[in-house]
Design a protein around this motif. Structure first.
Motif, PDB file in Angstrom:
ATOM      1  N   LEU A 103      42.988  43.220  30.415  1.00 25.32           N
ATOM      2  CA  LEU A 103      41.964  43.197  31.465  1.00 25.32           C
ATOM      3  C   LEU A 103      42.593  42.961  32.831  1.00 25.32           C
ATOM      4  N   LEU A 104      43.507  41.987  32.910  1.00 22.84           N
ATOM      5  CA  LEU A 104      44.167  41.711  34.186  1.00 22.84           C
ATOM      6  C   LEU A 104      45.027  42.881  34.631  1.00 22.84           C
ATOM      7  N   TYR A 109      42.782  41.175  40.219  1.00 22.39           N
ATOM      8  CA  TYR A 109      43.259  41.006  41.591  1.00 22.39           C
ATOM      9  C   TYR A 109      43.244  39.531  41.946  1.00 22.39           C
ATOM     10  N   PHE A 110      44.335  39.063  42.573  1.00 16.09           N
ATOM     11  CA  PHE A 110      44.335  37.738  43.166  1.00 16.09           C
ATOM     12  C   PHE A 110      43.564  37.837  44.472  1.00 16.09           C
ATOM     13  N   GLY A 111      42.842  36.790  44.783  1.00 11.14           N
ATOM     14  CA  GLY A 111      42.123  36.729  46.044  1.00 11.14           C
ATOM     15  C   GLY A 111      41.690  35.310  46.319  1.00 11.14           C
ATOM     16  N   LEU A 112      40.859  35.160  47.342  1.00  6.30           N
ATOM     17  CA  LEU A 112      40.332  33.857  47.713  1.00  6.30           C
ATOM     18  C   LEU A 112      38.850  33.807  47.409  1.00  6.30           C
ATOM     19  N   SER A 113      38.421  32.720  46.786  1.00  4.37           N
ATOM     20  CA  SER A 113      36.980  32.524  46.600  1.00  4.37           C
ATOM     21  C   SER A 113      36.397  32.103  47.944  1.00  4.37           C
ATOM     22  N   GLU A 114      35.073  32.022  48.022  1.00  4.33           N
ATOM     23  CA  GLU A 114      34.417  31.650  49.281  1.00  4.33           C
ATOM     24  C   GLU A 114      34.853  30.276  49.772  1.00  4.33           C
ATOM     25  N   ASP A 115      35.211  29.388  48.852  1.00  2.07           N
ATOM     26  CA  ASP A 115      35.629  28.042  49.248  1.00  2.07           C
ATOM     27  C   ASP A 115      37.150  27.877  49.326  1.00  2.07           C
ATOM     28  N   GLY A 116      37.894  28.996  49.377  1.00  2.06           N
ATOM     29  CA  GLY A 116      39.332  28.951  49.611  1.00  2.06           C
ATOM     30  C   GLY A 116      40.191  28.654  48.400  1.00  2.06           C
ATOM     31  N   VAL A 117      39.688  28.920  47.201  1.00  2.00           N
ATOM     32  CA  VAL A 117      40.451  28.678  45.980  1.00  2.00           C
ATOM     33  C   VAL A 117      41.163  29.970  45.582  1.00  2.00           C
ATOM     34  N   GLY A 153      42.923  41.573  48.402  1.00  2.00           N
ATOM     35  CA  GLY A 153      43.155  41.505  46.957  1.00  2.00           C
ATOM     36  C   GLY A 153      44.554  41.969  46.606  1.00  2.00           C
ATOM     37  N   ILE A 154      45.245  41.179  45.809  1.00  2.00           N
ATOM     38  CA  ILE A 154      46.591  41.518  45.358  1.00  2.00           C
ATOM     39  C   ILE A 154      46.492  41.942  43.903  1.00  2.00           C
ATOM     40  N   PRO A 155      46.749  43.224  43.606  1.00  2.00           N
ATOM     41  CA  PRO A 155      46.622  43.681  42.209  1.00  2.00           C
ATOM     42  C   PRO A 155      47.653  43.018  41.300  1.00  2.00           C
ATOM     43  N   ILE A 156      47.252  42.793  40.047  1.00  2.00           N
ATOM     44  CA  ILE A 156      48.127  42.162  39.059  1.00  2.00           C
ATOM     45  C   ILE A 156      48.451  43.207  38.006  1.00  2.00           C
ATOM     46  N   LYS A 157      49.729  43.535  37.867  1.00  2.00           N
ATOM     47  CA  LYS A 157      50.122  44.561  36.895  1.00  2.00           C
ATOM     48  C   LYS A 157      51.072  44.040  35.821  1.00  2.00           C
ATOM     49  N   THR A 158      51.781  42.926  36.112  1.00  3.50           N
ATOM     50  CA  THR A 158      52.756  42.410  35.155  1.00  3.50           C
ATOM     51  C   THR A 158      52.695  40.888  35.085  1.00  3.50           C
TER      52      THR A 158
END
Length: 180
Positions: A103-104, A109-117, A153-158
Motif C-alpha cells: 500500500l505504501l 506519501y509523507f506529509g504534514l497533518s493539519e497540526d504539524g505531525v 507530499g513525498i512519495p514512498i517507494k522503498t
C-alpha cells in the motif's frame, strides 16, 4: 530450517495449543508430524490465514484453502511463518516482513497533518486519509524547501526511503517546554 526444527515447531505448536485437527469423519488427528492420510484416503481440508506484518504497521491477510495429505509437507510449506493459532479447521500463520507494505509503495506519501505531525497519507496529503502518524514537527525550524516538500507530499517507494525521511525529520521534532 532443518527437518528437526520443523518437527520441533510442529510439536511445540500443537503442544502449545493442546489440540489436533478434526477430520470430516469425526475422528481426531493426533499431533504426529510424519502423519499422512494416504491410508485413510481422507485428506484434511484446512483454511489457512496468512498474516503479513510490515514495518509501517500495515497488516495484510490472505486466506487460502489447503488439502493436506501430509502434515510434514504442510509444516514444511510454512516453515518461514509463525503459527499463531489453530482452531478447528483454521490455521493462522504470521510473518514479519522487513519492508514497507505494498500500500505504501503504491500510494504512500509523507506529509504534514493539519497540526504539524509528520504523517503518511494514502495519496497526496491535501486530499487523503491518514495511514500512520509519527511525531510533532517544529514547523518554524523547517527549511522552506523541506516544508514545501511535505505540503506537496513525498512519495514512498522503498524501505530505505521510508527510513531516510523519518531520520531526516527527527531533528525537527517539537519539544514541549517543561513548566516549573
Amino acid at each position: 530450517m532443518g527437518y528437526k526444527s520443523v518437527v520441533m515447531t510442529l510439536s511445540v505448536c500443537f503442544a502449545f495449543f493442546g489440540l489436533g485437527f478434526s477430520l470430516n469423519s469425526g475422528t481426531v488427528l493426533a499431533a504426529q508430524p510424519n502423519q499422512t492420510f494416504e491410508d485413510e484416503a481422507v485428506p484434511l481440508d484446512l483454511t489457512v490465514i496468512l498474516e503479513r506484518a510490515y514495518l509501517d504497521g500495515e497488516v495484510s491477510e490472505e486466506k487460502v484453502r489447503e488439502t493436506v495429505w501430509s502434515l510434514e509437507d504442510f509444516w514444511l510449506r510454512y516453515d518461514q511463518w509463525q503459527c499463531i493459532s489453530i482452531d478447528g479447521d483454521t490455521v493462522v500463520f504470521k510473518q514479519y516482513v522487513d519492508d514497507i507494505s505494498p500500500l505504501l509503495k503504491a500510494n504512500g506519501y509523507f506529509g504534514l497533518s493539519e497540526d504539524g505531525v509528520l504523517t503518511i497519507f494514502n495519496g497526496r496529503p491535501d486530499r487523503s486519509q491518514i495511514i500512520q502518524s509519527f511525531f510533532q514537527l517544529d514547523v518554524g525550524r523547517l527549511e522552506s524547501r523541506k516544508h514545501q516538500e511535505l505540503l506537496k507530499g513525498i512519495p514512498i517507494k522503498t524501505k530505505d526511503q521510508y527510513e531516510q525521511v523519518i531520520e531526516a525529520f527527527k531533528p525537527y521534532t517539537r519539544v514541549e517546554k517543561q513548566k516549573n
